[in-house]
Design a protein around this motif. Sequence first.
Motif, PDB file in Angstrom:
ATOM      1  N   THR A  61       0.947  -1.058  -0.095  1.00 27.02           N
ATOM      2  CA  THR A  61      -0.071  -0.013   0.136  1.00 27.02           C
ATOM      3  C   THR A  61       0.800   1.108  -0.061  1.00 27.02           C
ATOM      4  O   THR A  61       1.724   1.359   1.030  1.00 27.02           O
ATOM      5  N   ALA A  62       0.861   1.854  -1.211  1.00 31.35           N
ATOM      6  CA  ALA A  62       1.995   3.103  -1.320  1.00 31.35           C
ATOM      7  C   ALA A  62       1.401   4.209  -0.898  1.00 31.35           C
ATOM      8  O   ALA A  62       2.105   5.510  -1.156  1.00 31.35           O
ATOM      9  N   TYR A  63       0.013   4.449  -0.808  1.00 34.89           N
ATOM     10  CA  TYR A  63      -0.722   5.797  -0.437  1.00 34.89           C
ATOM     11  C   TYR A  63      -2.038   5.444   0.426  1.00 34.89           C
ATOM     12  O   TYR A  63      -2.870   4.447   0.031  1.00 34.89           O
ATOM     13  N   ALA A  64      -2.339   6.435   1.112  1.00 33.96           N
ATOM     14  CA  ALA A  64      -3.537   6.211   2.197  1.00 33.96           C
ATOM     15  C   ALA A  64      -4.035   7.668   2.156  1.00 33.96           C
ATOM     16  O   ALA A  64      -3.344   8.758   1.987  1.00 33.96           O
ATOM     17  N   THR A  65      -5.332   7.330   2.688  1.00 31.84           N
ATOM     18  CA  THR A  65      -6.201   8.820   2.872  1.00 31.84           C
ATOM     19  C   THR A  65      -5.800   9.388   4.217  1.00 31.84           C
ATOM     20  O   THR A  65      -5.103   8.697   4.884  1.00 31.84           O
ATOM     21  N   SER A  66      -6.260  10.559   4.538  1.00 28.40           N
ATOM     22  CA  SER A  66      -5.967  11.190   5.793  1.00 28.40           C
ATOM     23  C   SER A  66      -6.322  10.332   6.799  1.00 28.40           C
ATOM     24  O   SER A  66      -6.081  10.359   7.879  1.00 28.40           O
ATOM     25  N   SER A  67      -7.498   9.402   6.662  1.00 24.73           N
ATOM     26  CA  SER A  67      -8.056   8.539   7.612  1.00 24.73           C
ATOM     27  C   SER A  67      -7.293   7.193   7.893  1.00 24.73           C
ATOM     28  O   SER A  67      -7.382   6.507   8.781  1.00 24.73           O
ATOM     29  N   GLY A  68      -6.443   7.089   6.961  1.00 28.62           N
ATOM     30  CA  GLY A  68      -5.483   5.922   7.030  1.00 28.62           C
ATOM     31  C   GLY A  68      -5.957   4.704   6.072  1.00 28.62           C
ATOM     32  O   GLY A  68      -5.537   3.397   6.300  1.00 28.62           O
ATOM     33  N   LEU A  69      -6.961   4.819   5.370  1.00 31.53           N
ATOM     34  CA  LEU A  69      -7.421   3.810   4.453  1.00 31.53           C
ATOM     35  C   LEU A  69      -6.651   3.712   3.407  1.00 31.53           C
ATOM     36  O   LEU A  69      -6.520   4.604   2.575  1.00 31.53           O
ATOM     37  N   ALA A  70      -6.305   2.386   2.888  1.00 32.15           N
ATOM     38  CA  ALA A  70      -5.705   2.250   1.643  1.00 32.15           C
ATOM     39  C   ALA A  70      -6.284   2.602   0.373  1.00 32.15           C
ATOM     40  O   ALA A  70      -7.564   2.179   0.443  1.00 32.15           O
ATOM     41  N   LEU A  71      -5.748   3.160  -0.726  1.00 33.02           N
ATOM     42  CA  LEU A  71      -6.552   3.500  -1.957  1.00 33.02           C
ATOM     43  C   LEU A  71      -5.969   2.495  -2.947  1.00 33.02           C
ATOM     44  O   LEU A  71      -6.816   2.241  -3.930  1.00 33.02           O
ATOM     45  N   THR A  72      -4.946   2.259  -2.937  1.00 30.06           N
ATOM     46  CA  THR A  72      -4.143   1.323  -4.019  1.00 30.06           C
ATOM     47  C   THR A  72      -3.158   0.482  -3.537  1.00 30.06           C
ATOM     48  O   THR A  72      -2.570   0.446  -2.589  1.00 30.06           O
ATOM     49  N   LYS A  73      -3.303  -0.870  -4.067  1.00 26.25           N
ATOM     50  CA  LYS A  73      -2.343  -1.934  -3.875  1.00 26.25           C
ATOM     51  C   LYS A  73      -1.717  -2.380  -4.963  1.00 26.25           C
ATOM     52  O   LYS A  73      -2.131  -2.520  -6.090  1.00 26.25           O
ATOM     53  N   GLN A  74      -0.397  -2.968  -5.025  1.00 28.76           N
ATOM     54  CA  GLN A  74       0.415  -3.427  -5.859  1.00 28.76           C
ATOM     55  C   GLN A  74       0.964  -4.832  -5.643  1.00 28.76           C
ATOM     56  O   GLN A  74       1.825  -4.852  -4.455  1.00 28.76           O
ATOM     57  N   PRO A  75       0.489  -5.848  -6.404  1.00 35.59           N
ATOM     58  CA  PRO A  75       0.840  -7.091  -6.148  1.00 35.59           C
ATOM     59  C   PRO A  75       2.567  -7.280  -6.431  1.00 35.59           C
ATOM     60  O   PRO A  75       2.808  -6.657  -7.534  1.00 35.59           O
ATOM     61  N   SER A 134      -3.148  16.751   2.193  1.00 35.31           N
ATOM     62  CA  SER A 134      -2.471  15.535   1.860  1.00 35.31           C
ATOM     63  C   SER A 134      -2.564  14.679   2.823  1.00 35.31           C
ATOM     64  O   SER A 134      -3.221  14.686   3.997  1.00 35.31           O
ATOM     65  N   PRO A 135      -2.149  13.264   2.652  1.00 39.26           N
ATOM     66  CA  PRO A 135      -2.547  12.298   3.696  1.00 39.26           C
ATOM     67  C   PRO A 135      -1.570  12.158   4.785  1.00 39.26           C
ATOM     68  O   PRO A 135      -0.747  13.011   4.962  1.00 39.26           O
ATOM     69  N   HIS A 136      -2.619  11.946   5.963  1.00 40.97           N
ATOM     70  CA  HIS A 136      -1.900  11.828   6.978  1.00 40.97           C
ATOM     71  C   HIS A 136      -1.128  10.543   7.627  1.00 40.97           C
ATOM     72  O   HIS A 136      -0.526  10.394   8.313  1.00 40.97           O
ATOM     73  N   ALA A 137      -1.339   9.622   6.640  1.00 41.29           N
ATOM     74  CA  ALA A 137      -0.914   8.337   6.632  1.00 41.29           C
ATOM     75  C   ALA A 137      -0.388   7.689   5.293  1.00 41.29           C
ATOM     76  O   ALA A 137      -0.951   7.862   4.401  1.00 41.29           O
ATOM     77  N   LEU A 138       0.917   7.020   5.457  1.00 39.30           N
ATOM     78  CA  LEU A 138       1.140   6.259   4.358  1.00 39.30           C
ATOM     79  C   LEU A 138       1.615   4.909   4.665  1.00 39.30           C
ATOM     80  O   LEU A 138       2.329   4.551   5.798  1.00 39.30           O
ATOM     81  N   LEU A 139       1.111   3.820   4.154  1.00 37.69           N
ATOM     82  CA  LEU A 139       0.995   2.678   4.575  1.00 37.69           C
ATOM     83  C   LEU A 139       1.661   1.632   3.404  1.00 37.69           C
ATOM     84  O   LEU A 139       1.534   2.054   2.496  1.00 37.69           O
ATOM     85  N   PHE A 140       2.589   0.638   3.952  1.00 39.15           N
ATOM     86  CA  PHE A 140       3.343  -0.074   2.998  1.00 39.15           C
ATOM     87  C   PHE A 140       3.211  -1.546   3.283  1.00 39.15           C
ATOM     88  O   PHE A 140       2.920  -1.803   4.510  1.00 39.15           O
ATOM     89  N   GLY A 141       3.736  -2.552   2.448  1.00 44.75           N
ATOM     90  CA  GLY A 141       3.665  -3.891   2.790  1.00 44.75           C
ATOM     91  C   GLY A 141       4.313  -4.346   3.857  1.00 44.75           C
ATOM     92  O   GLY A 141       5.487  -3.632   4.232  1.00 44.75           O
ATOM     93  N   PRO A 142       4.145  -5.370   4.374  1.00 37.29           N
ATOM     94  CA  PRO A 142       4.945  -5.884   5.588  1.00 37.29           C
ATOM     95  C   PRO A 142       6.599  -6.320   5.458  1.00 37.29           C
ATOM     96  O   PRO A 142       7.277  -6.048   6.408  1.00 37.29           O
ATOM     97  N   ILE A 179       3.762   6.471   9.230  1.00 39.97           N
ATOM     98  CA  ILE A 179       4.350   5.834   8.335  1.00 39.97           C
ATOM     99  C   ILE A 179       4.686   4.565   8.937  1.00 39.97           C
ATOM    100  O   ILE A 179       5.159   4.300   9.750  1.00 39.97           O
ATOM    101  N   ALA A 180       3.778   3.518   8.125  1.00 43.50           N
ATOM    102  CA  ALA A 180       3.812   2.170   8.742  1.00 43.50           C
ATOM    103  C   ALA A 180       3.623   1.026   7.773  1.00 43.50           C
ATOM    104  O   ALA A 180       3.416   1.446   6.657  1.00 43.50           O
ATOM    105  N   PHE A 181       3.808  -0.236   8.344  1.00 46.62           N
ATOM    106  CA  PHE A 181       3.815  -1.212   7.525  1.00 46.62           C
ATOM    107  C   PHE A 181       2.668  -2.097   7.909  1.00 46.62           C
ATOM    108  O   PHE A 181       2.285  -2.300   9.192  1.00 46.62           O
ATOM    109  N   THR A 182       1.833  -2.681   6.943  1.00 52.51           N
ATOM    110  CA  THR A 182       0.746  -3.714   7.350  1.00 52.51           C
ATOM    111  C   THR A 182       1.077  -4.911   7.712  1.00 52.51           C
ATOM    112  O   THR A 182       2.194  -5.379   7.288  1.00 52.51           O
ATOM    113  N   GLY A 183       0.110  -5.667   8.011  1.00 52.41           N
ATOM    114  CA  GLY A 183       0.320  -6.989   8.439  1.00 52.41           C
ATOM    115  C   GLY A 183       0.976  -7.574   9.564  1.00 52.41           C
ATOM    116  O   GLY A 183       1.554  -6.727  10.531  1.00 52.41           O
TER     117      GLY A 183
END
Length: 222
Positions: free
Chosen positions: A5-19, A45-53, A218-222
């Motif tokens: 997840t390379a981009y998130a909304t201000s609420s922290g919800l993921a918008l896009t994922k890349q396998p 701009s986003p309050h959070a950016l989330l990335f894969g584990p 800035i965090a990692f999912t999973g």
Amino acid sequence: MNRTTAYATSSGLALTKQPVAPAPQACAEMPAPVVRDLRDRGGRSPHALLFGPRDLVVITGLPGSGKSTLMRRAVRGPRIDSQDTRDRWDRRMPRFLPYGLYRPFVRLAHYAGLRSALRSGEGVVVHDCGTQAWVRGWLAREARRRDGILHLLLLDVDPDEALAGQRERGRGVSRYAFRRHRTANTRLLRAVTEGTLPAGCTSAILLDRAAADTLRRIAFTG
């Protein structure tokens, strides 16, 4: 499958994922490079950016642009910042001893800490001054090895503002070193803006000072 997840909304919800492609198919089917420009949004701009584990994130920009400040405030998870390593050594060394005398040992300690963090297999955020391209090459190889993705967060800060940031923290680099950083940063910024990412990077996010100040996680999912 590791998903990024390379981009998130201000609420922290993921918008896009890349396998990420399985290792045997990685060369042929890696996701196309993605550049997201969060500059000039006036704080919207986003309050959070989330990335894969298992992803790796490199934060780069001019000295004084706010990389370490952003990492201390926003990173949730492992982070490797060369400034932290220098601060630890500075506290141990006699005040009369010039930093230049023990700089090589600081760098060795920094890269040893980075190597240890990478061996954990977890997502890591790494400080990069922008002049050591071999470090990004190392991280790109590690991202592929762990079936993750290498992301670039580029702080686009005016040189005068970066110099002011150095004065504010009471520590700066020489004019020669700053020119080298500025040349490398300008070249990288131009390439990323045109959609050309450094070798091994799959995504890049451009931040100005307002976007960096808005970012809280800035965090990692999973």
